[in-house]
Design an enzyme around this catalytic site. Structure first.
Site, PDB file in Angstrom:
ATOM      1  CE1 TYR A 262      11.218  31.679   4.706  1.00 38.47           C
ATOM      2  CE2 TYR A 262      11.541  29.331   4.306  1.00 38.47           C
ATOM      3  CZ  TYR A 262      11.212  30.596   3.848  1.00 38.47           C
ATOM      4  OH  TYR A 262      10.869  30.772   2.537  1.00 38.47           O
TER       5      TYR A 262
ATOM      6  CE  LYS B 194      -0.359  -0.384   5.034  1.00 40.16           C
ATOM      7  NZ  LYS B 194      -1.163  -0.938   6.141  1.00 40.16           N
TER       8      LYS B 194
HETATM    9  C1  LIG Z   1      -0.369  -1.866   6.786  1.00 38.69           C
HETATM   10  C2  LIG Z   1      -0.941  -3.173   7.115  1.00 38.69           C
HETATM   11  C3  LIG Z   1      -0.111  -4.298   7.246  1.00 38.69           C
HETATM   12  C4  LIG Z   1       1.399  -4.212   7.232  1.00 38.69           C
HETATM   13  O1  LIG Z   1       1.830  -3.640   8.448  1.00 38.69           O
HETATM   14  P1  LIG Z   1       3.393  -3.408   8.762  1.00 38.69           P
HETATM   15  O2  LIG Z   1       3.402  -2.916  10.162  1.00 38.69           O
HETATM   16  O3  LIG Z   1       3.847  -2.373   7.793  1.00 38.69           O
HETATM   17  O4  LIG Z   1       4.072  -4.694   8.562  1.00 38.69           O
HETATM   18  C5  LIG Z   1      -0.725  -5.534   7.436  1.00 38.69           C
HETATM   19  N1  LIG Z   1      -2.062  -5.642   7.518  1.00 38.69           N
HETATM   20  C6  LIG Z   1      -2.885  -4.575   7.423  1.00 38.69           C
HETATM   21  C7  LIG Z   1      -4.353  -4.771   7.548  1.00 38.69           C
HETATM   22  C8  LIG Z   1      -2.353  -3.315   7.240  1.00 38.69           C
HETATM   23  O5  LIG Z   1      -3.160  -2.247   7.173  1.00 38.69           O
END
Ligand SMILES: *Cc1c(COP(=O)(O)O)cnc(C)c1O
Length: 372
Positions: free
Chosen positions: A262, A44
């Protein structure tokens, strides 16, 4: 990246190198750690900022067959490069999207009664038991059916599933903090729920969950560990994956009492050399990493020497205190990530986590892939 501008090196402020070889080795290390379960890959958020079109096929090459994305748009991008992979979409199903799931052989993760109804009606209307995952909430209270709803779903009779339950899954809230009591409760609740769905594959573990035998079930779902960031307190991350380098755009000498940037939050205490690079918070280099309030500043590496930021991170620029770096000139390369500087280190200075640093990596870098 598809849809995104490919930025030529001579037009970019900095170069981001993504080591697909390291991603593959990290995948194989996780698969070995969880031997007996299938190791899926979570890609993702553009594969945690690394680019789904390059990283997806690299992971498939290393052996991944099942992938998880958050959004349908990400699933379509992944499908375009992986025609045969099993792809689950985590983040909720609305009716308008049903045809897209079917057209691209994508699997929704159903996490509420409404979603079960929408998908069941679609299966009835198309006279086909399309596959989907059932997401059960075991204690995080984010997505998923509650335990009673899930138990009802498992009953035979009028509730018999119109779709093919290809996976039963849940998600940990605190697996990265070993010994957290909620993790044990989630493991127990998930085991109870699985018993109600015999023959359906189970998946509970994120990266941190991969370290616990009782959490592995049939399919593990690591994300962050694949990308080389910290995934569990007290454990070393796997191999780093990203490297960020930028040439010095300008080098200037400042006198004691001169301020930089800044808010004039950094003032030279001695005759100092300051270097400027074309990377800023608009590129995902977290602004809080240059905050004076916390009195810790992120470091970069120049000539092998760790040099602290000087003053605030601007939108498009960073100033660096080069005084200890020896002879430097305009054009010399500064390493912002790599050579021992990890995303977790910058994130920690900025008061956040490696996940945020990775997924913020900017769109105007010259991106280069190695080890494919
Ligand atoms: C993001 C996510 C993962 C992976 O999690 P990590 O901590 O990055 O390994 C697995 N399952 C679900 C449902 C997620 O949203």
């Amino acid at each position: 990246m598809s849809g995104a501008l490919k930025v030529p090196a001579e037009e970019a402020g900095a170069r981001l190198t993504i080591d697909l070889g390291a991603i593959k080795r990290n995948y194989r290390a996780l698969a070995a750690m969880t031997a007996g379960a299938e190791c899926a890959a979570v890609v993702k958020a553009d594969a945690y900022g690394t680019g789904i079109e390059a990283t997806g096929p690299a992971l498939a090459d290393a052996g991944a067959r099942t992938f998880f994305v958050a959004h349908l748009s990400e699933a379509r991008r992944l499908r375009a490069v992986l025609p045969d992979a099993t792809i689950y979409v985590l983040n909720g199903l609305f009716g308008e999207a049903l045809a897209t799931y079917a057209d691209h052989a994508l699997r929704p993760v159903l996490g509420s009664r409404e979603e079960i109804e929408i998908f069941s009606a679609f299966c009835a209307a198309t006279a086909r038991r399309w596959p989907a995952a059932i997401h059960i909430d075991t204690g995080m209270n984010r997505l998923g059916l509650d335990l009673a709803e899930a138990a009802l779903l498992a009953e035979p009779g009028p509730h018999a599933l119109a779709f093919e339950p290809a996976l039963l899954m849940s998600h940990f809230a605190c697996a990265d903090e070993p010994g957290h009591p909620l993790t044990a409760r989630q493991i127990d609740r998930f085991a109870q729920m699985r018993a109600l769905f015999p023959g359906v594959a189970g998946s509970l573990a994120n990266s941190a969950g991969c370290t616990m035998a009782a959490a592995r079930h049939d399919i593990v779902r690591p994300g962050i560990a694949l990308y080389g960031a910290r995934f569990c307190a007290g454990r070393d991350p796997l191999e780093p994956v990203v490297r960020l380098e930028a040439p010095l755009v300008q080098v200037r000498d400042v006198r004691p009492g001169d301020a930089v940037g800044y808010g004039a939050t950094w003032t030279a205490a001695r005759p100092s050399r300051v270097g400027i690079v074309s990377v800023g918070y608009a590129d995902g280099y977290l602004r809080a990493a240059g905050s004076a309030e916390r009195n810790v500043r992120a470091k970069v590496r120049v000539n092998g020497v760790a040099c602290p930021l000087a003053g605030r991170v601007s939108m498009d620029l960073i100033a660096i205190d080069l005084t200890e770096a020896g002879p430097v000139r305009r054009g010399d390369l500064v390493t912002l990530l790599g050579d021992g500087i990890g995303v977790d280190e910058i994130a920690e200075v900025a008061g956040t986590i490696g996940y945020e640093m990775l997924t913020s990596l900017g769109r105007r870098y010259n991106r280069r892939y190695t080890g494919g």
